[in-house]
Enzyme design. Structure first.
Site, mmCIF file in Angstrom:
data_model
loop_
_atom_site.group_PDB
_atom_site.id
_atom_site.type_symbol
_atom_site.label_atom_id
_atom_site.label_comp_id
_atom_site.label_asym_id
_atom_site.label_seq_id
_atom_site.Cartn_x
_atom_site.Cartn_y
_atom_site.Cartn_z
ATOM 1 N N GLU A 1 0.779 -1.119 0.035
ATOM 2 C CA GLU A 1 0.050 0.171 0.129
ATOM 3 C C GLU A 1 0.894 1.120 -0.006
ATOM 4 O O GLU A 1 0.711 2.172 0.830
ATOM 5 C CB GLU A 1 -0.917 -0.057 1.128
ATOM 6 C CG GLU A 1 -1.912 -1.378 1.185
ATOM 7 C CD GLU A 1 -2.863 -1.258 2.376
ATOM 8 O OE1 GLU A 1 -2.720 -0.652 3.234
ATOM 9 O OE2 GLU A 1 -3.960 -1.735 2.116
ATOM 10 N N ASP B 1 -8.277 -9.054 4.375
ATOM 11 C CA ASP B 1 -8.169 -8.074 5.276
ATOM 12 C C ASP B 1 -9.270 -7.989 6.272
ATOM 13 O O ASP B 1 -10.212 -6.893 6.404
ATOM 14 C CB ASP B 1 -8.282 -6.430 4.395
ATOM 15 C CG ASP B 1 -7.448 -5.422 5.100
ATOM 16 O OD1 ASP B 1 -7.054 -5.771 6.194
ATOM 17 O OD2 ASP B 1 -7.448 -4.288 4.554
ATOM 18 N N GLU C 1 -12.239 -1.993 12.459
ATOM 19 C CA GLU C 1 -12.215 -1.333 11.151
ATOM 20 C C GLU C 1 -13.401 -1.804 10.367
ATOM 21 O O GLU C 1 -14.322 -0.946 9.809
ATOM 22 C CB GLU C 1 -10.909 -1.210 10.452
ATOM 23 C CG GLU C 1 -10.996 -0.883 9.100
ATOM 24 C CD GLU C 1 -9.717 -0.858 8.381
ATOM 25 O OE1 GLU C 1 -8.732 -1.556 8.936
ATOM 26 O OE2 GLU C 1 -9.647 -0.595 6.889
HETATM 27 O O1 GCW Z 1 -7.229 -2.755 6.603
HETATM 28 C C1 GCW Z 1 -6.175 -1.960 5.860
HETATM 29 C C2 GCW Z 1 -6.344 -0.582 6.594
HETATM 30 C C3 GCW Z 1 -5.319 0.177 6.451
HETATM 31 C C4 GCW Z 1 -3.963 -0.393 7.185
HETATM 32 C C5 GCW Z 1 -3.906 -1.601 6.327
HETATM 33 C C6 GCW Z 1 -2.603 -2.799 7.075
HETATM 34 C C7 GCW Z 1 -2.209 0.442 8.601
HETATM 35 O O2 GCW Z 1 -7.423 -0.032 5.686
HETATM 36 O O3 GCW Z 1 -5.578 1.465 7.254
HETATM 37 O O4 GCW Z 1 -2.941 0.324 7.266
HETATM 38 O O5 GCW Z 1 -4.948 -2.562 6.390
HETATM 39 O O6 GCW Z 1 -3.005 -3.331 7.668
HETATM 40 O O7 GCW Z 1 -1.477 -2.321 6.668
#
Ligand code: GCW
Length: 652
Positions: free
Chosen positions: A271, A350, A378
Site C-alpha cells: 500500500e 483484510d 475497522e
Molecule cells: O485494513 C487496511 C487498513 C489500512 C491499514 C492496512 C494494514 C495501516 O484499511 O488502514 O494500514 O490494512 O494493515 O497495513
C-alpha cells in the site's frame, strides 16, 4: 485529560486479595510492581502485606514467591491452596505478576476450598498489540489510523503526551490481560514518525519506561527507507554495506536508550510503503537486513506479509488478491533468519467479519510466524456497533471449518489495538471486552470465548446484580454473528463505504483497483476461487481444505461466496437458497440489533449513568446502521435477481 474508566481493574475487583494477609518474597522491579498492587488492594480492603522476609509471628493467607519453579524462561506460575493458605510460585518476576492477575480473576475462589497445585504458562511467547498511532495528525487517517477511541495515548498533534500516568494505567490493563509487547506507532510510517527511530528516540524511551513497569516491551514500526530518509544514504538496498552499517549503528543506539527494546515492525512494499522490491531484492533479503541489526541485542523483526497489488485492474480476472501473501512468501520459507517473525493477517484479504484462514500460514514450516488480528473494529462496526470478536478469533484459533491457527502461530499473536484517549479507553465501553479477550486468547487459545466474556463482565462490573451480568452476556455473546448477519453475506466481504469502511455500499469497491470484488450479476454472486474454473486460490490450501473449499457440497456455508460464484437459487447446506438466506439473515440481524437495544434498557440504574448513556447512544446508531445494511443489501440483491422474498417482507 479526563479520568479514565477502570475497565477490568476496578478497586472492587481486588477485594478478595486486598482483604487477606499476603507475604511477597523476591526482589526486582517487577516484584515491586506486584507489591504495589497488593498494597493498594490492602489499603482499599483492609488486608495486610509483608514484602521481604516473613515475620515469625504472622500467619499468611497468601504467599507470592519468586524463584521456586524450575522452568526459568517462561512467564508461567504455579498456584495451589492448602491448609488455608494460597501460594503462587514463579521462576521469573513476569510469572509472579501474571500469577497475581490470575488470583484476581479467581476472586474469592482463590481463598475458598483447597486448590490442587496447577501450573500455568502462556501458549506463545509474544502476545503483542500494534498501535496504528501517528505522531502528527495525518490529513486523511487522523491521529490514529483506524482508531475509534479518540486520540492517541502517546502523541497529540505532533508532540508526545506528557501524561505517562495514563500510559502506565494502560500498561497495567494490558498486563492483566496477559499482553507483553506493544508496537507504539503506525505501520504506515510517515515522515515525522520515521524519526522515532533516531532523533525522537527519547519519546520511545519514555514510553518504554511506563510499559516496563508491567513487564511489557516496546517495539517500533520503522520505514524500510530509513537509511535514505533519516541517514542521508542514496539507497536502502539490503545488500549495500553502507545500509547494513547504518542499520547496525542505528539499532545499537536504540538499545543504548532502551535496553529491553523488543524490535521492529515493518510494512514493506505494501500500500505504498517502501520495500526491498525497489532494489530488485526479495522480502527475505529485506527482513534479514533488519534481523541482522537486531540480533546482537536479542531483538526481533516482525515483517508483515500484507503484500498485494493495490493497483489492480478490476477487469483483470486472473489477479486474485487472496493469493498474494502465499505467492510472495511461501517460496521464501526457510530463507529467513531465526529472529524474523513473519506477521500474517489471519485471513487472506483484510480483517473482514468472515474470512477463511490465510493459507500462507500453512506453508511456512521453517519460518517463525505470528498471526495478526484486528481488535480495532475497522470492518466490524468501528466501535459504534457491539461486536464481541472473541468467538470469531476462537474459531480461527481452534480450527472450526479451516486449519487451526493456534498451532500455526508459532511465534505469537499480534493484534491492532482498539484503545485511545477516550475516557472508556475504547470508545464503545463494551469494546473493552475485545481488548481483554485478545490478551486472554493469546495466553491460552483454548479458552472458551463466552467464558472470557463472563470473566470480563465479572471483573468490570464486580458485585453487579445477576440481572446486569445476564443483560451484558445476552447482548454481547452472539454479537459477532449478528453483525455478520446484517452485513456482507456468506463470506463475500467488503460491501463497505470505500475509504472509511463504515456502513453499506454494495458496489463501492466493485470497480476499484483494490482487488475486493463480489461479481454480483443477475444470475448470481461470489468469487470463483476454485482450481477448476476460478483463480486457483483453493489450491494454496493443504489437504483436506483444498478439497473442502473447492467443492460446492463441502464448502462451509459461511464461506461459500468467498470461494464460489453461485446462482441465487443455489441451495446451501442449511437447506435455504442463497437469495433467501440473504433476505432471512438480514432481517434477522437487524432485528437482533434492535433486541440488543431493548435489552440494554434493562441496565438503566445498574451501571454508571455515563456508561449507560454512552452504550445507549451507540446502540441507537447500531440499530439505525443495521437497518440501513438490511435494506441496501436486500434491495440490491432483489433488484439484481428479481427473486421475491418467500416471506414477502418489505424490500425496496
Ligand atoms: O485494513 C487496511 C487498513 C489500512 C491499514 C492496512 C494494514 C495501516 O484499511 O488502514 O494500514 O490494512 O494493515 O497495513
Amino acid at each position: 485529560m479526563p479520568t479514565s474508566h477502570a475497565a477490568w481493574l476496578p478497586t472492587e475487583a481486588w477485594r478478595a486479595i486486598g482483604s487477606h494477609r499476603t507475604l511477597i518474597t523476591g526482589t526486582g522491579p517487577l516484584v515491586d510492581t506486584v507489591a504495589d498492587e497488593v498494597r493498594a488492594a490492602c489499603a482499599a480492603h483492609g488486608g495486610s502485606v509483608r514484602y521481604g522476609d516473613p515475620s515469625e509471628a504472622e500467619r499468611y493467607d497468601l504467599e507470592l514467591t519468586l524463584g521456586a519453579e524450575s522452568d526459568r524462561d517462561t512467564e508461567g506460575f504455579q498456584v495451589a491452596r492448602r491448609d488455608g493458605r494460597t501460594t503462587v510460585r514463579a521462576a521469573t518476576p513476569h510469572g509472579l505478576l501474571h500469577g497475581l492477575f490470575h488470583l484476581l480473576r479467581l476472586g474469592p475462589d482463590a481463598f475458598g476450598g483447597d486448590l490442587p497445585a496447577r501450573s500455568h504458562r502462556p501458549a506463545t511467547r509474544r502476545r503483542m498489540l500494534d498501535h496504528w498511532d501517528n505522531v502528527d495528525v495525518h490529513p486523511v487517517m487522523g491521529q490514529v489510523e483506524r482508531g475509534y477511541a479518540g486520540g492517541s495515548l502517546f502523541w497529540r498533534d505532533g508532540a508526545p503526551r506528557r501524561d505517562l500516568a495514563r500510559v502506565g494505567a494502560y500498561a497495567r490493563l494490558l498486563a492483566a490481560a496477559g499482553i507483553n509487547a506493544v508496537a507504539l506507532n503506525n505501520v504506515n510510517v510517515h515522515a515525522t514518525e520515521a524519526r522515532l527511530l533516531t532523533d525522537r528516540l527519547d519519546e520511545v524511551a519514555g514510553l518504554a519506561g511506563a510499559f516496563r513497569r508491567y513487564g511489557i516491551r516496546v517495539h517500533l514500526s520503522v520505514t524500510f527507507a530509513a537509511p535514505v530518509v533519516l541517514g542521508g544514504l542514496p539507497t536502502a538496498d539490503p545488500r549495500d554495506e553502507r545500509v547494513r552499517a547504518w542499520w547496525a549503528r542505528t539499532t545499537a543506539a536504540v538499545y543504548a536508550a532502551v535496553p529491553d527494546f523488543g524490535g521492529y515492525v515493518v510494512k514493506a512494499d505494501s500500500e505504498g510503503q517502501p520495500g526491498p522490491f525497489t532494489y530488485g531484492r526479495n522480502h527475505a533479503d529485506g527482513a534479514n537486513l533488519l534481523a541482522d541489526a537486531l540480533a546482537p541485542h536479542g531483538g526481533v523483526v516482525h515483517w508483515r506479509a500484507f503484500v498485494y497489488n493495490h493497483r489492480q485492474d478490476w477487469r483483470d480476472r486472473s489477479t486474485d488478491r487472496a493469493r498474494a501473501a502465499y505467492d510472495h512468501f511461501a517460496p521464501l520459507d526457510g530463507h529467513f533468519r531465526d529472529n524474523v517473525i513473519l506477521q500474517v493477517k489471519h485471513g487472506p484479504i483484510d480483517f473482514q467479519a468472515r474470512e477463511p484462514v490465510s493459507p500462507v500460514l500453512t506453508a511456512l514450516p521453517a519460518t517463525a510466524v505470528a498471526v495478526e488480528l484486528q481488535v480495532t473494529q475497522e470492518y466490524t462496526g468501528q466501535q459504534r456497533h457491539v461486536c464481541y470478536l472473541a468467538p470469531m478469533w476462537s474459531e480461527l484459533l481452534r480450527g472450526a471449518g479451516g486449519p487451526a491457527v493456534a498451532g500455526l502461530a508459532t511465534a505469537g499473536l499480534v493484534a491492532v489495538s482498539n484503545a485511545g484517549d477516550d475516557p472508556f479507553w475504547t470508545g464503545h465501553p463494551l469494546a473493552q471486552a475485545n481488548l481483554y479477550a485478545f490478551g486472554r486468547l493469546a495466553w491460552d487459545p483454548g479458552l472458551d470465548p463466552v467464558a472470557i466474556l463472563d470473566e470480563w463482565i465479572g471483573l468490570t462490573f464486580p458485585g453487579a446484580p445477576a440481572r446486569l451480568r445476564q443483560i451484558l452476556h445476552d447482548i454481547m455473546a452472539g454479537s459477532w454473528r449478528t453483525y455478520e448477519r446484517y452485513t456482507a453475506p456468506l463470506g463475500v466481504g467488503f460491501m463497505v463505504r470505500p475509504g472509511q469502511h463504515y456502513g453499506p455500499d454494495v458496489d463501492g469497491y466493485e470497480y476499484t483497483p483494490w482487488g475486493t470484488y463480489h461479481f454480483a450479476d443477475r444470475e448470481g454472486v461470489g468469487v470463483d476461487r476454485t482450481r477448476a474454473t476460478g483463480t486457483g486460490f483453493t489450491g494454496q490450501y493443504p489437504s483436506p481444505w483444498c478439497r473442502v473449499y473447492e467443492s460446492l457440497d463441502e464448502c462451509p456455508d459461511e464461506l461459500l461466496l468467498f470461494f464460489h460464484h453461485v446462482p441465487y437459487g443455489h441451495v446451501l447446506r442449511n437447506g435455504s437458497t442463497v437469495i433467501q438466506h440473504i433476505y432471512d439473515t438480514h432481517f434477522a440481524g437487524a432485528r437482533e440489533a434492535a433486541e440488543m437495544r431493548r435489552l440494554w434498557e434493562g441496565a438503566a440504574g445498574l451501571v454508571a449513568p455515563e456508561l449507560y448513556d454512552r452504550v445507549r447512544e451507540r446502540l441507537d446508531e447500531q440499530v439505525r446502521s443495521a437497518a440501513e445494511w438490511r435494506d441496501q443489501i436486500n434491495t440490491y440483491f432483489f433488484r439484481k435477481s428479481g427473486v421475491p422474498d418467500a416471506k414477502q417482507r418489505r424490500i425496496y
